[in-house]
Design an enzyme around this catalytic site. Structure first.
Site, PDB file in Angstrom:
ATOM      1  N   THR A  32      -2.005  27.258 -14.584  1.00 19.60           N
ATOM      2  CA  THR A  32      -0.689  27.904 -14.543  1.00 19.60           C
ATOM      3  C   THR A  32       0.403  26.905 -14.920  1.00 19.60           C
ATOM      4  OG1 THR A  32      -1.492  29.371 -12.802  1.00 19.60           O
ATOM      5  CG2 THR A  32       0.894  29.194 -13.045  1.00 19.60           C
ATOM      6  N   THR A  78       2.822  11.242  -9.367  1.00 21.01           N
ATOM      7  CA  THR A  78       1.634  10.381  -9.303  1.00 21.01           C
ATOM      8  C   THR A  78       0.383  11.217  -9.588  1.00 21.01           C
ATOM      9  OG1 THR A  78       2.727   8.959  -7.722  1.00 21.01           O
ATOM     10  CG2 THR A  78       0.323   8.822  -7.776  1.00 21.01           C
ATOM     11  N   CYS A  94      -4.680  44.491  -6.184  1.00 26.09           N
ATOM     12  CA  CYS A  94      -4.072  45.037  -4.972  1.00 26.09           C
ATOM     13  C   CYS A  94      -2.578  44.757  -5.000  1.00 26.09           C
ATOM     14  CB  CYS A  94      -4.652  44.379  -3.743  1.00 26.09           C
ATOM     15  SG  CYS A  94      -6.143  45.155  -3.177  1.00 26.09           S
TER      16      CYS A  94
HETATM   17  N1  PLP Z   1      -5.161  31.587 -17.496  1.00 24.16           N
HETATM   18  C1  PLP Z   1      -6.307  32.270 -17.380  1.00 24.16           C
HETATM   19  C2  PLP Z   1      -6.845  32.998 -18.570  1.00 24.16           C
HETATM   20  C3  PLP Z   1      -6.984  32.294 -16.171  1.00 24.16           C
HETATM   21  O1  PLP Z   1      -8.130  32.986 -16.062  1.00 24.16           O
HETATM   22  C4  PLP Z   1      -6.443  31.589 -15.067  1.00 24.16           C
HETATM   23  C5  PLP Z   1      -7.113  31.645 -13.752  1.00 24.16           C
HETATM   24  O2  PLP Z   1      -7.785  32.599 -13.420  1.00 24.16           O
HETATM   25  C6  PLP Z   1      -5.253  30.875 -15.250  1.00 24.16           C
HETATM   26  C7  PLP Z   1      -4.631  30.901 -16.477  1.00 24.16           C
HETATM   27  C8  PLP Z   1      -4.630  30.102 -14.132  1.00 24.16           C
HETATM   28  O3  PLP Z   1      -5.340  28.926 -13.859  1.00 24.16           O
HETATM   29  P1  PLP Z   1      -5.116  28.173 -12.460  1.00 24.16           P
HETATM   30  O4  PLP Z   1      -5.837  28.970 -11.437  1.00 24.16           O
HETATM   31  O5  PLP Z   1      -5.750  26.821 -12.653  1.00 24.16           O
HETATM   32  O6  PLP Z   1      -3.659  28.081 -12.261  1.00 24.16           O
END
Ligand code: PLP
Length: 391
Positions: free
Chosen positions: A72, A236, A324
């Site tokens: 993310t 860090t 949900c």
């Molecule tokens: N993008 C995709 C396609 C994902 O499947 C996911 C997690 O399921 C993410 C982004 C987010 O990754 P993270 O859980 O490391 O933030």
């Protein structure tokens, strides 16, 4: 009861070799990689080795990789970097089937002074590329499209898209969180500007990710702070997890072949047997162009959550195609964007395999699931009604 884990697109088991590689960095090697002394310098050298292993997996150069806290953060960093470094441009383009990491940011931007175009997909989850190219303008700062879909496994043609988008001088980012480690990726050939990945999707630890930034790409940091990551991400370093991600990348490179042969064969066996044994069941997404480990199957006229609960009683872990939200079970935005009928979207289950799955596990699911669906359908008024209509 044994756990049979087929939810690897949610998260994966941390490989034992990864755990072993990480442990010394909680004890013996606790130095700060930024320190001037040899104790910290050794840790820094190990972080750089991890960076090189990840770069190798992607066909990139180590200085094009920066470590983040998750997929993310990588997605947000890429999109904000493109917007902040081109303040005169106010338009972003993405798709309707992105993970919330991109989708929700796109929606946020649309409410906060930017314009976001969400490109539709067809019934098989394939991107409408004509729509995409028609909507690129002088004002477009970035196109962000996922490499592979987390729910259906459908793969977008990132190589061709990169060529076309780059030829228009637009920054191109891909969320490759589900693709890395499952399909071969060679960024010396696929000319994306930025690519996001996440440790916990490829048998690495949670809470670590990476962003690939091609040399020469306009960039502006998301986390502004210290000089870490050559000034591109303050904070860090999460050393143990970075070492773990490096090890996972090394193992991932060696396992790609197994993913695309043994794991794919297990997936196909599961899918074919379930489709054959269970009437009114169908695959969601383009069967020709999918990740080797993923299948999303719709079992019409039953609720996915009930299937999950009953499978759970047998130790089987998978995911449903619903989210949900606000207490109601809405079919996922991905299945809705594909136009999957309500009765099928509600009964959709995603099975996502990994190299740790065995034939015995697949056989067990093939034996266990059909009676579960039958039992649920016998309780379903919709199934009875559908049966009467087709009789
Ligand atoms: N993008 C995709 C396609 C994902 O499947 C996911 C997690 O399921 C993410 C982004 C987010 O990754 P993270 O859980 O490391 O933030």
């Amino acid at each position: 009861m044994k756990t049979i884990y087929l939810d690897n697109n949610a998260t994966t088991r941390v490989a034992p070799e990864v755990v072993e590689a990480m442990i010394p960095y909680f004890g013996e090697f606790y130095g700060n990689p930024s320190s001037m002394h040899t104790f910290g310098g050794q840790v820094n050298a190990n972080v750089q080795e991890a960076r090189a292993k990840l770069a190798d997996l992607l066909g990139a150069s180590p200085d094009e990789i920066l470590f983040t806290s998750c997929g993310t953060e990588s997605d947000s960093t890429a999109i904000w970097a493109a917007l902040r470094s081109q303040p005169d441009k106010r338009h972003i383009v993405t798709s309707r089937v992105e993970h919330p990491a991109v989708k929700n940011l796109g929606e946020y931007l649309a409410k906060n002074g930017y314009r976001t175009t969400f490109v539709p997909v067809d019934g098989k989850g394939r991107l409408d590329t004509d729509f995409l190219f028609k909507h690129l303008t002088e004002d477009t700062a970035i196109v962000s499209l996922m490499w592979a879909n987390n729910e259906t496994g459908v793969i977008f043609p990132i190589e061709e898209l990169a060529q076309e988008i780059k030829s228009r001088g637009i920054v191109f980012h891909t969320d490759a969180v589900q693709a890395v480690g499952k399909i071969p990726i060679d960024l010396s050939k696929v000319k994306v500007d930025m690519l996001s990945l996440s440790g916990h999707k490829l048998h690495g630890p949670k809470g670590v990710g990476a962003l690939y930034v091609r040399k020469g790409t306009r960039y502006s940091p998301f986390l502004i702070g210290g000089h870490q990551e050559r000034g591109r991400r303050g904070g860090t370093e999460n050393v143990a997890s970075i070492i773990g991600l490096g090890k996972a990348a090394e193992l991932g490179a060696a396992a790609i072949d197994e993913e695309n042969h043994r794991v794919k064969a297990l997936r196909d066996r599961l899918e074919n047997a379930l489709l054959e044994k269970i009437p009114s069941s169908m695959i969601n997404g383009d069967p020709e162009n999918r990740l080797p480990n993923t299948t999303s199957i719709a079992f019409e006229y039953v609720e996915g959550e009930s299937i999950l609960l009953m499978m759970n009683e047998h130790g089987i872990c998978a995911s449903s195609g619903s989210a949900c939200t606000s207490g109601s079970l809405e079919p996922s935005h991905v299945l809705r964007a594909m136009g999957v009928p309500f009765t099928a979207a509600h009964g959709s289950i995603r099975f996502s395999l990994s190299i740790y799955n065995t034939e015995e596990e697949i056989d067990f699911i093939i034996e266990t699931l059909p009676p579960i669906i039958e039992r649920l359908r016998n309780m379903s008024p919709f199934w009875k009604k559908a049966g009467q209509q087709s009789a």
